[in-house]
Design an enzyme around this catalytic site. Sequence first.
Site, PDB file in Angstrom:
ATOM      1  N   GLU A  68       0.859  -1.199   0.000  1.00  0.00           N
ATOM      2  CA  GLU A  68       0.000   0.000   0.000  1.00  0.00           C
ATOM      3  C   GLU A  68       0.886   1.237   0.000  1.00  0.00           C
ATOM      4  OE1 GLU A  68      -2.981   0.078   3.084  1.00  0.00           O
ATOM      5  OE2 GLU A  68      -3.681   2.084   2.504  1.00  0.00           O
ATOM      6  N   ASN A  98      -6.731   1.530   2.690  1.00  0.00           N
ATOM      7  CA  ASN A  98      -7.460   2.777   2.885  1.00  0.00           C
ATOM      8  C   ASN A  98      -7.046   3.832   1.864  1.00  0.00           C
ATOM      9  OD1 ASN A  98      -8.547   1.483   5.092  1.00  0.00           O
ATOM     10  ND2 ASN A  98      -7.233   2.487   6.595  1.00  0.00           N
ATOM     11  N   ASN A 137     -12.086  -0.971  -1.103  1.00  0.00           N
ATOM     12  CA  ASN A 137     -11.444  -1.518   0.093  1.00  0.00           C
ATOM     13  C   ASN A 137     -12.238  -1.163   1.335  1.00  0.00           C
ATOM     14  OD1 ASN A 137      -8.964  -2.487   1.677  1.00  0.00           O
ATOM     15  ND2 ASN A 137      -9.243  -0.403   2.471  1.00  0.00           N
ATOM     16  N   GLU A 138     -12.550  -2.164   2.148  1.00  0.00           N
ATOM     17  CA  GLU A 138     -13.192  -1.954   3.466  1.00  0.00           C
ATOM     18  C   GLU A 138     -14.271  -0.874   3.425  1.00  0.00           C
ATOM     19  OE1 GLU A 138     -10.182  -1.481   6.537  1.00  0.00           O
ATOM     20  OE2 GLU A 138      -9.558  -3.572   6.322  1.00  0.00           O
ATOM     21  N   TYR A 188      -6.889  -8.848  11.532  1.00  0.00           N
ATOM     22  CA  TYR A 188      -5.608  -8.565  12.183  1.00  0.00           C
ATOM     23  C   TYR A 188      -5.698  -9.114  13.608  1.00  0.00           C
ATOM     24  CZ  TYR A 188      -4.487  -5.596   8.226  1.00  0.00           C
ATOM     25  OH  TYR A 188      -4.222  -5.148   6.956  1.00  0.00           O
ATOM     26  N   GLU A 222      -6.430  -9.177   3.369  1.00  0.00           N
ATOM     27  CA  GLU A 222      -5.555  -8.579   4.394  1.00  0.00           C
ATOM     28  C   GLU A 222      -5.603  -9.491   5.608  1.00  0.00           C
ATOM     29  OE1 GLU A 222      -5.925  -4.401   5.344  1.00  0.00           O
ATOM     30  OE2 GLU A 222      -6.604  -3.946   3.308  1.00  0.00           O
ATOM     31  N   GLN A 256       1.389  -6.312   5.558  1.00  0.00           N
ATOM     32  CA  GLN A 256       1.742  -5.960   4.206  1.00  0.00           C
ATOM     33  C   GLN A 256       3.085  -6.594   3.901  1.00  0.00           C
ATOM     34  OE1 GLN A 256       1.028  -1.785   3.364  1.00  0.00           O
ATOM     35  NE2 GLN A 256      -1.009  -1.844   4.269  1.00  0.00           N
TER      36      GLN A 256
HETATM   37  O1  AHR Z   1      -3.107  -2.723   6.166  1.00  0.00           O
HETATM   38  C1  AHR Z   1      -3.335  -1.533   6.856  1.00  0.00           C
HETATM   39  C2  AHR Z   1      -4.778  -1.046   6.725  1.00  0.00           C
HETATM   40  O2  AHR Z   1      -5.618  -1.954   7.383  1.00  0.00           O
HETATM   41  C3  AHR Z   1      -5.339  -1.005   5.331  1.00  0.00           C
HETATM   42  O3  AHR Z   1      -5.057   0.190   4.677  1.00  0.00           O
HETATM   43  C4  AHR Z   1      -6.800  -1.132   5.552  1.00  0.00           C
HETATM   44  O4  AHR Z   1      -7.474  -1.723   4.464  1.00  0.00           O
HETATM   45  C5  AHR Z   1      -6.919  -1.920   6.838  1.00  0.00           C
HETATM   46  O5  AHR Z   1      -7.790  -1.338   7.721  1.00  0.00           O
END
Ligand code: AHR
Length: 517
Positions: free
Chosen positions: A27, A72, A172-173, A244, A292, A351
């Site tokens: 990103e 994001n 994205n999201e 995450y 992700e 990432q």
């Molecule tokens: O990977 C970091 C961020 O986590 C990304 O930009 C977003 O898609 C997620 O919230």
Amino acid sequence: MRHAKVLLDRDFAIGDTDPRLFGAFVEHLGRCVYGGIYEPGHPTADEHGFRGDVLALIKELGPTIVRYPGGNFVSGYNWEDGVGPLEARPTRLDLAWFSTETNRFGTNEFIDWCRAAEVEPMLAVNLGTRGGDAARNLVEYCNHPGGSSYADLRRAHGYPSPHGVKFWCLGNEMDGPWQMEHKTASEYGRVAAEAAKMMRWVDPSLVLAACGSTSRNMPTFGRWDDEVLEHTFELVDFVSLHTYLNNYRGDSAGFLAAPDLMDMFIEEVVAITDAVAARRRSPKRLALSFDEWNVWYRTRRTRQDRVKEGWPVAPPILEEIYTMEDALAFGGACISLLNHADRVKCACLAQLVNVIAPIMTETGGGAWRQTIFYPFQHMSGYGRGRVLKCQVASETYATSYYDPRGSLDQVFPLSAVPYLKLAAVATRDGGLSLFALNRDLARPMTVSIEARGFEDLAVAEALQLRDDDLGATNSKAAPERIKPAALDGVASEGGTINLRLAPASWNLIALAARPQP
Ligand code: AHR
């Protein structure tokens, strides 16, 4: 000492691993691009400015597909800013990370970098501040051979052949209020459906992923996915999901159990997509793109943090330093992905460099591997083939996992977490790869595996990742503090494989078919 038993059979499979299961993510965020993969003037940089030391580590890590440019970031990105002569590219404020984006690196540089890294490119389009029109123009720019304005623009920019990008994320999201022009499920569903339709009209060969829920504890989880798929089901191939893992509470047992919630999340998303199919009497089965996933909690930032720091260019943000313990939870996530290979056909480690990443660099200096590098390398290197159904008999423990992501602060009870988490992959050359996590923090474990149909296997590689200090990390000063060591005592005889796993350890065992006399 703990004891576990496993039963598997060469003929009873979950599914084949898709090469795209071993993907990663780059990103425009912090030092992922600038000072990470791209640093003109670095002693190892090539003529494009791509860092050679980073490329070498990426090839060792083994990602197959890389998602770009966000995250994001993409929800405010004008792709036109990142193509054409460098001196004409605008400098913009990036409202996702409160940074300044110079646009020195854009779509064409990314494609060139993917060729150098030997990975497939995956592009995300901006369905936040932009929409279907910008998305279809980007597809034309990238994939149309010529004779139209955007295709000819690409040619004028020095790329006579189409880039041939197949895999595209529709935003994205978009369920997250932190996203630029965040949408309700029906607003997003409509925009995604129209974008998908037009993108496919430009290039019918595209593979498209709609945004599912950002995480399992989003307040809208379930209803969001259902509504989005009502609009997009016929038009997309994938639905995305993100996770995450965290250890905010300093509770190792709970942290190591968290990958089991990833299993649950995957199974719930499968159920939702199949319910949408059932309502339509459709035989179509959507695939999941876990685009992700990682451990991330120490370096999360609030809007206030971002505002305080002003508008720096490529600031060192989200530079999570991974511990031995993180590598264990991360390994558990690898096993979760493998064990859902029938439906998770794409996944991206978020990432790749510096930003919550397996590879760290010093701008102008060296590069090294974080602890999480190794489970990913093992999964990508040894996980190609048929994932087998495994009946695991292991003692269990009760714990809970705290997950404050989204707007719900939740504690999830987990009443029976098996100490052994395991995946087995039958490789194309007749071998068997075993990925095993011993989640007991104190006791070693013997594992006896009855591997039917694998009567003649020899140990080709047996590695363990462990350390007495679960907080140990790699760093510039000690880049190899944590690295795999030989796993001793693996025995394979007549279809029975015996292992002895250290407490709190990640283990890879690769067995190869013995050559017949
Ligand atoms: O990977 C970091 C961020 O986590 C990304 O930009 C977003 O898609 C997620 O919230």
